[in-house]
Scaffold this motif. Structure first.
Motif, PDB file in Angstrom:
ATOM      1  N   PHE A 149      10.423 -27.812  46.639  1.00 51.18           N
ATOM      2  CA  PHE A 149      10.469 -26.161  46.741  1.00 51.18           C
ATOM      3  C   PHE A 149      11.623 -25.796  47.701  1.00 51.18           C
ATOM      4  CE2 PHE A 149       5.918 -27.000  45.414  1.00 51.18           C
ATOM      5  CZ  PHE A 149       5.836 -25.982  44.382  1.00 51.18           C
ATOM      6  N   ALA A 150      12.176 -26.402  48.389  1.00 47.47           N
ATOM      7  CA  ALA A 150      13.363 -25.897  49.098  1.00 47.47           C
ATOM      8  C   ALA A 150      14.386 -25.638  48.492  1.00 47.47           C
ATOM      9  CB  ALA A 150      13.594 -26.995  50.428  1.00 47.47           C
ATOM     10  N   GLY A 151      14.762 -26.525  47.567  1.00 50.07           N
ATOM     11  CA  GLY A 151      15.770 -26.479  46.689  1.00 50.07           C
ATOM     12  C   GLY A 151      15.557 -25.400  45.610  1.00 50.07           C
ATOM     13  N   TRP A 152      14.348 -25.402  44.782  1.00 52.08           N
ATOM     14  CA  TRP A 152      14.286 -24.294  44.137  1.00 52.08           C
ATOM     15  C   TRP A 152      14.235 -22.724  44.798  1.00 52.08           C
ATOM     16  CZ3 TRP A 152       9.138 -25.033  40.549  1.00 52.08           C
ATOM     17  CH2 TRP A 152       9.090 -24.343  39.437  1.00 52.08           C
ATOM     18  N   ARG A 153      13.793 -22.836  45.984  1.00 53.58           N
ATOM     19  CA  ARG A 153      13.884 -21.509  46.758  1.00 53.58           C
ATOM     20  C   ARG A 153      15.282 -20.917  46.958  1.00 53.58           C
ATOM     21  NH1 ARG A 153      10.421 -22.833  50.204  1.00 53.58           N
ATOM     22  NH2 ARG A 153      11.673 -23.515  51.531  1.00 53.58           N
ATOM     23  N   GLU A 154      16.185 -22.019  46.949  1.00 48.75           N
ATOM     24  CA  GLU A 154      17.678 -21.517  47.581  1.00 48.75           C
ATOM     25  C   GLU A 154      18.010 -21.089  46.044  1.00 48.75           C
ATOM     26  OE1 GLU A 154      19.386 -24.705  49.278  1.00 48.75           O
ATOM     27  OE2 GLU A 154      18.270 -24.595  51.350  1.00 48.75           O
ATOM     28  N   GLU A 155      17.842 -21.765  45.066  1.00 47.46           N
ATOM     29  CA  GLU A 155      18.209 -21.523  43.905  1.00 47.46           C
ATOM     30  C   GLU A 155      17.931 -20.015  43.291  1.00 47.46           C
ATOM     31  OE1 GLU A 155      16.807 -22.805  39.469  1.00 47.46           O
ATOM     32  OE2 GLU A 155      17.383 -24.511  40.667  1.00 47.46           O
ATOM     33  N   LEU A 156      16.869 -19.476  43.843  1.00 48.40           N
ATOM     34  CA  LEU A 156      16.486 -18.063  43.484  1.00 48.40           C
ATOM     35  C   LEU A 156      17.496 -17.236  43.885  1.00 48.40           C
ATOM     36  CD1 LEU A 156      12.817 -17.988  44.194  1.00 48.40           C
ATOM     37  CD2 LEU A 156      13.922 -18.543  42.155  1.00 48.40           C
ATOM     38  N   ALA A 157      18.381 -17.337  44.707  1.00 47.00           N
ATOM     39  CA  ALA A 157      19.277 -16.362  45.267  1.00 47.00           C
ATOM     40  C   ALA A 157      20.436 -16.101  44.295  1.00 47.00           C
ATOM     41  CB  ALA A 157      20.006 -16.705  46.705  1.00 47.00           C
ATOM     42  N   THR A 158      20.667 -17.213  43.548  1.00 48.41           N
ATOM     43  CA  THR A 158      22.043 -17.158  42.516  1.00 48.41           C
ATOM     44  C   THR A 158      21.786 -17.101  41.027  1.00 48.41           C
ATOM     45  OG1 THR A 158      22.207 -19.643  42.790  1.00 48.41           O
ATOM     46  CG2 THR A 158      23.306 -18.240  44.221  1.00 48.41           C
ATOM     47  N   CYS A 159      20.445 -17.472  40.631  1.00 45.78           N
ATOM     48  CA  CYS A 159      19.689 -17.409  39.280  1.00 45.78           C
ATOM     49  C   CYS A 159      20.204 -16.313  38.464  1.00 45.78           C
ATOM     50  CB  CYS A 159      18.422 -17.638  39.298  1.00 45.78           C
ATOM     51  SG  CYS A 159      17.316 -16.394  39.761  1.00 45.78           S
ATOM     52  N   LYS A 161      18.386 -14.704  36.032  1.00 44.24           N
ATOM     53  CA  LYS A 161      17.462 -13.684  35.910  1.00 44.24           C
ATOM     54  C   LYS A 161      16.404 -14.084  37.151  1.00 44.24           C
ATOM     55  CE  LYS A 161      16.114 -12.918  31.427  1.00 44.24           C
ATOM     56  NZ  LYS A 161      15.427 -12.983  30.169  1.00 44.24           N
ATOM     57  N   PHE A 162      16.545 -13.284  37.851  1.00 44.65           N
ATOM     58  CA  PHE A 162      15.846 -13.452  39.263  1.00 44.65           C
ATOM     59  C   PHE A 162      14.197 -13.351  39.075  1.00 44.65           C
ATOM     60  CE2 PHE A 162      13.306 -11.626  42.965  1.00 44.65           C
ATOM     61  CZ  PHE A 162      13.388 -12.827  43.911  1.00 44.65           C
ATOM     62  N   ALA A 163      13.589 -12.348  38.296  1.00 42.26           N
ATOM     63  CA  ALA A 163      12.252 -11.972  38.287  1.00 42.26           C
ATOM     64  C   ALA A 163      11.676 -13.179  37.579  1.00 42.26           C
ATOM     65  CB  ALA A 163      11.971 -10.700  37.778  1.00 42.26           C
ATOM     66  N   PRO A 164      11.838 -13.634  36.535  1.00 38.33           N
ATOM     67  CA  PRO A 164      10.924 -14.767  35.748  1.00 38.33           C
ATOM     68  C   PRO A 164      11.320 -15.969  36.724  1.00 38.33           C
ATOM     69  CG  PRO A 164      13.109 -14.093  34.511  1.00 38.33           C
ATOM     70  CD  PRO A 164      12.739 -12.836  35.489  1.00 38.33           C
ATOM     71  N   ALA A 165      12.420 -16.178  37.243  1.00 38.66           N
ATOM     72  CA  ALA A 165      12.660 -17.558  38.008  1.00 38.66           C
ATOM     73  C   ALA A 165      11.479 -17.647  39.085  1.00 38.66           C
ATOM     74  CB  ALA A 165      14.039 -17.515  38.390  1.00 38.66           C
ATOM     75  N   ALA A 166      11.723 -16.296  39.873  1.00 38.51           N
ATOM     76  CA  ALA A 166      10.741 -16.122  41.009  1.00 38.51           C
ATOM     77  C   ALA A 166       9.293 -16.343  40.784  1.00 38.51           C
ATOM     78  CB  ALA A 166      10.863 -14.912  41.771  1.00 38.51           C
ATOM     79  N   ARG A 167       8.978 -15.711  39.408  1.00 45.94           N
ATOM     80  CA  ARG A 167       7.485 -15.956  39.078  1.00 45.94           C
ATOM     81  C   ARG A 167       7.131 -17.204  38.556  1.00 45.94           C
ATOM     82  NH1 ARG A 167       7.578 -14.726  33.173  1.00 45.94           N
ATOM     83  NH2 ARG A 167       8.459 -16.620  33.156  1.00 45.94           N
ATOM     84  N   ASN A 168       7.915 -18.177  38.200  1.00 47.81           N
ATOM     85  CA  ASN A 168       7.994 -19.433  37.992  1.00 47.81           C
ATOM     86  C   ASN A 168       7.614 -20.402  39.244  1.00 47.81           C
ATOM     87  OD1 ASN A 168       8.089 -18.766  35.160  1.00 47.81           O
ATOM     88  ND2 ASN A 168      10.139 -19.517  34.961  1.00 47.81           N
ATOM     89  N   TYR A 169       8.541 -20.075  40.183  1.00 48.91           N
ATOM     90  CA  TYR A 169       8.621 -20.733  41.485  1.00 48.91           C
ATOM     91  C   TYR A 169       7.338 -20.289  42.149  1.00 48.91           C
ATOM     92  CZ  TYR A 169       9.277 -21.260  46.386  1.00 48.91           C
ATOM     93  OH  TYR A 169       8.976 -21.524  47.731  1.00 48.91           O
ATOM     94  N   ALA A 170       6.603 -18.912  42.127  1.00 52.52           N
ATOM     95  CA  ALA A 170       5.591 -18.559  42.748  1.00 52.52           C
ATOM     96  C   ALA A 170       4.296 -19.443  42.156  1.00 52.52           C
ATOM     97  CB  ALA A 170       5.456 -17.130  42.883  1.00 52.52           C
ATOM     98  N   ALA A 171       4.248 -19.420  40.772  1.00 56.14           N
ATOM     99  CA  ALA A 171       3.155 -19.979  40.102  1.00 56.14           C
ATOM    100  C   ALA A 171       3.120 -21.466  40.560  1.00 56.14           C
ATOM    101  CB  ALA A 171       3.323 -19.924  38.750  1.00 56.14           C
ATOM    102  N   ALA A 172       4.024 -22.091  40.519  1.00 55.96           N
ATOM    103  CA  ALA A 172       4.265 -23.718  40.914  1.00 55.96           C
ATOM    104  C   ALA A 172       3.783 -23.874  42.416  1.00 55.96           C
ATOM    105  CB  ALA A 172       5.587 -24.087  40.551  1.00 55.96           C
ATOM    106  N   ARG A 173       4.177 -22.881  43.163  1.00 61.47           N
ATOM    107  CA  ARG A 173       3.922 -23.009  44.731  1.00 61.47           C
ATOM    108  C   ARG A 173       2.426 -23.032  44.633  1.00 61.47           C
ATOM    109  NH1 ARG A 173       6.532 -24.868  49.222  1.00 61.47           N
ATOM    110  NH2 ARG A 173       4.751 -26.003  49.244  1.00 61.47           N
ATOM    111  N   LEU A 174       1.791 -22.059  43.930  1.00 62.71           N
ATOM    112  CA  LEU A 174       0.230 -21.764  43.986  1.00 62.71           C
ATOM    113  C   LEU A 174      -0.576 -22.960  43.469  1.00 62.71           C
ATOM    114  CD1 LEU A 174      -1.490 -19.592  44.928  1.00 62.71           C
ATOM    115  CD2 LEU A 174      -1.611 -18.755  42.389  1.00 62.71           C
ATOM    116  N   GLU A 175       0.111 -23.539  42.421  1.00 66.00           N
ATOM    117  CA  GLU A 175      -0.660 -24.702  42.008  1.00 66.00           C
ATOM    118  C   GLU A 175      -0.541 -25.970  43.158  1.00 66.00           C
ATOM    119  OE1 GLU A 175       1.183 -23.834  37.586  1.00 66.00           O
ATOM    120  OE2 GLU A 175       1.818 -25.747  38.595  1.00 66.00           O
ATOM    121  N   ALA A 176       0.449 -26.049  44.093  1.00 62.52           N
ATOM    122  CA  ALA A 176       0.428 -27.059  44.812  1.00 62.52           C
ATOM    123  C   ALA A 176      -0.251 -26.740  46.137  1.00 62.52           C
ATOM    124  CB  ALA A 176       2.122 -27.544  45.214  1.00 62.52           C
ATOM    125  N   ASP A 177      -0.205 -25.356  46.383  1.00 61.73           N
ATOM    126  CA  ASP A 177      -0.901 -25.061  47.690  1.00 61.73           C
ATOM    127  C   ASP A 177      -2.358 -25.206  47.675  1.00 61.73           C
ATOM    128  OD1 ASP A 177       1.512 -24.634  49.112  1.00 61.73           O
ATOM    129  OD2 ASP A 177       1.851 -22.346  48.535  1.00 61.73           O
TER     130      ASP A 177
END
Length: 359
Positions: A149-159, A161-177
């Motif tokens: 998640f640290a690597g995925w989070r840093e990737e959001l700054a340069t991806c 399409k930010f919105a869908p990438a951030a959505r996918n990250y937040a959904a995966a984070r919710l699954e793990a948390d």
């Protein structure tokens, strides 16, 4: 009415044609699908059941209501002898619930049409059993999950399409948390985030996986392990970029870029979440190529803050949406250090009591 009269009436009844029986069988299956949808089962569950029934029907070659126990013996004892236990159990479950439907809805019609009494061919003697040994689901370690998640989070700054990438990250984070299933995540509405409940807020999971094909099991899931901060960031900084109305009833928590005809956002699909997690794992967890799925993330639920001495299985089971502790045992892995720490703490308490009694 005497038995002789019943036999006479049966002989007088004209036999039904093959076309009539075929049309009736099609109508019955359509009614079965509609009834299961009415019960609230997911489309994927209904498709699995009808797929199992189609395979049994293809082998049997006749309407399933004609199956006898010896036919089931031959199918499960020879044809599926070497199949996976989950396949055998799934096919037996689909056949059982189909016969329940026949007996409840169409028993009289089947008898009038064919002279047969619909009765499930599976009984206590030949019903396939699932494995009694729980299959442990061993997830990546906590350090590996944090690296992902640290690597995925840093990737959001340069991806791109930010919105869908951030959505996918937040959904995966919710699954793990908090241990949500991927379909539970995608079916969440914005209104299902209930900040006013509990210390951290809770999620109203309305589409929890149903057990024994009984339909969805809703539950409230507390936003622990930082899930509250993750969701707050996503809703405040990302959600509005999808262009939906936050006041619209039924607005999805994790929307798609696609729009419905009325201009509202559609829901992101489960496949989108699966692919994004697999791609992130390929980049940041090379030791897990093609093996990290949303369901594997569920055992990553961090439970170190929960009262292990109180009940190490019941609390995780409530979060994961399990009715049986045996199911939870496949997911919850109490670290060896917890056992050792509890033993050391018990020894320390005993020593303190002894010192208090000493002169």
């Amino acid at each position: 009415m005497t038995l002789a009269l019943v036999r006479d009436l049966r002989e007088l009844r004209e036999p039904s044609s093959a076309e009539e029986i075929e049309a009736f069988e099609t109508d019955v299956l359509a009614g079965f699908v509609l009834a299961r949808a009415s019960a609230g089962l997911a489309d994927s569950t209904i498709r699995n059941d009808t797929g199992h029934l189609a395979l049994i029907r293809d082998w049997f070659g006749r309407p399933l209501w004609e199956m006898q126990p010896e036919d089931a013996d031959a199918y499960f004892g020879r044809v599926l002898r070497d199949a996976r236990l989950s396949t055998r159990a799934g096919r037996a479950g689909a056949l059982t619930v189909y016969f329940q439907f026949l007996e409840l809805r169409h028993e009289a019609e089947i008898y009038n049409l064919t002279g047969r009494v619909a009765e499930c061919p599976l009984d206590e003697m030949n019903r396939p059993r699932a494995s009694a040994d729980p299959q442990l689901r061993v997830p990546p370690g906590e350090a590996e999950i944090e690296r992902l998640f640290a690597g995925w989070r840093e990737e959001l700054a340069t991806c791109r399409k930010f919105a869908p990438a951030a959505r996918n990250y937040a959904a995966a984070r919710l699954e793990a948390d908090v241990g949500l299933r991927v379909n539970e995540v995608r079916m969440l509405d914005l209104d299902d985030v209930r900040w006013e409940l509990g210390r951290f807020g809770k999620l109203n999971v309305r589409h929890g996986k149903g057990s024994r094909r009984r339909g969805p099991k809703p539950r409230l899931v507390p936003l622990i392990n930082g899930a509250d901060r993750n969701l707050c960031w996503f809703i405040e900084d990302v959600w509005g970029q999808f262009g939906d109305d936050p006041g619209r009833p039924g607005a999805p928590l994790f929307p798609s870029e696609r729009k419905c005809r009325d201009g509202s956002s559609a829901r992101a699909t489960a496949d989108v979440f699966r692919r994004s997690l697999a791609d992130a794992a390929d980049r940041y967890l090379p030791a897990w190529p093609g093996k990290l799925t949303p369901h594997v993330l569920r055992p990553c639920l961090r439970l170190t803050a929960l009262p292990v001495r109180d009940d190490p299985v019941r609390h995780p089971g409530e979060l994961l949406g399990h009715s049986w502790t045996g199911t939870t045992a496949r997911y919850v892995h109490v670290q060896a250090a917890h056992v050792e720490d509890a033993w050391v703490a018990g020894q320390q308490r005993a020593s303190d009591r002894w010192k208090g009694l000493a002169p």
